[in-house]
Write a protein that holds these residues in place. Structure first.
Motif: not given
Ligand SMILES: Nc1ncnc2c1ncn2[C@@H]1O[C@H](COP(=O)(O)OP(=O)(O)OP(=O)(O)O)[C@@H](O)[C@H]1O
Length: 294
Positions: A21-30, A142-150, A171-179
């Motif tokens: 219900h009414d989810i709002n957020f932003d994610v910036s890099n690294q 694929g060397n992604p910038d953004l990783l989703f891990l469930d 991976m974060k040090r390699q400028h990746k963002t991990i969710f």
């Protein structure tokens, strides 16, 4: 900083049952972002919507810069492992890499996932923890910038878990963002830059572990004593109580007042320590308070 994920007024219902219900957020890099919530809170639903695997009932989701090819920039490790017969670890990784323009270098990839000794093993013959590590390697192939891990570490032994989280920090040090979502809060505690708590269909907390500690204002008081648990259990300043034999762990919002209450027993108390509360207990207490407001 660039916004990698932007979610606005997102709602999701399955039939008549509202889950988000009414989810709002932003994610910036690294950043390493931990999404936590009880079983059934809606974490996988949210991730599936972000990945466009299922649709939202209303609201908007923007992933990365719209000019980018999402396939090239996103890696996903879902809760279920995939398994294909008669294909080896090396073959599936090489095949997956071939779908990307700038894959993660193969030798680095197998080292990263701790699969060097299993390169020639067939997928179905891997153990549960090894399959999890392969799923991770496939997400990173694929060397992604953004990783989703469930639930990435489900089924891994403790050595693999420790190595896994170290890899995530690298991976974060390699400028990746991990969710990431996980029920192993002690593991998330040491790596997450940002914690989001999904509760009662909404993101009810979004901040750092320090912010959560300030919000909850909780401290842990630990000590050893031969005295009976009833004495400590009845103290008025405690909000949670645990003991294992002679070792006691009391949670309080007012450490000074609790220590005053303990004064008559101090001669029978050893190794008294005031500690920061863990993410695990902060989360349990946050949920208790949330349930009271429901
Ligand atoms: N396809 C579906 N149809 C109907 N209800 C669903 C469906 N998928 C999930 N749900 C319900 O939506 C709610 C959220 O489920 P979801 O799997 O997103 O939770 P979760 O936080 O990921 O849980 P867990 O920690 O157990 O993995 C649950 O009540 C679940 O039963």
């Amino acid at each position: 900083m660039t916004s990698l994920i932007s979610v606005n007024h997102l709602n999701k219902s399955y039939g008549k049952k509202e889950v988000l219900h009414d989810i709002n957020f932003d994610v910036s890099n690294q950043q390493i972002i931990a999404l936590i919530g009880e079983n059934g809170a809606g974490k996988s639903t949210l991730i599936n919507i972000l990945l466009n695997l299922i649709s939202a009932s209303s609201g908007t989701v923007n992933l990365l810069d719209s000019s980018k090819d999402l396939h090239e920039h996103i890696g996903v490790m879902m809760q279920q492992n995939i398994s294909i017969t008669r294909i080896t670890v090396k073959e599936i990784l090489k095949l997956t890499q071939s779908y990307y323009q700038h894959p993660y270098p193969y030798e680095d990839l197998i080292k990263l996932a701790g699969l060097k000794d299993l390169e020639n093993s067939e997928m179905p013959k891997l153990s549960g923890g090894q399959k999890r590590r392969l799923s991770f390697a496939l997400a990173v192939a694929g060397n992604p910038d953004l990783l989703f891990l469930d639930e990435p570490t489900a089924g891994m032994d403790s050595q693999s878990r420790t190595k896994f989280w170290q890899t995530i920090i690298d991976m974060k040090r390699q400028h990746k963002t991990i969710f990431v979502t996980s029920h192993y809060l002690a593991e998330l505690e040491s790596v997450a830059d940002r914690i989001m708590i999904l509760q009662n269909k909404s993101i009810n907390f979004d901040g750092t572990l320090a912010d959560l500690r300030n919000l909850e204002g909780e401290k842990l008081i630990e000590f050893d004593s031969e005295l009976t648990p009833e004495i400590f259990q009845s103290l008025s300043e405690i909000i949670a109580f645990k003991h294992m034999g002679k070792h006691y762990q009391l949670t309080t919002k007012t450490a000074e007042s609790l220590i005053k209450e303990l004064t008559p027993y101090l001669t029978a108390i050893k190794n008294l320590q005031v500690k920061q509360n863990s993410l695990d207990s902060l989360f349990i207490n946050f949920n208790k308070e949330g349930a009271q407001h429901e």
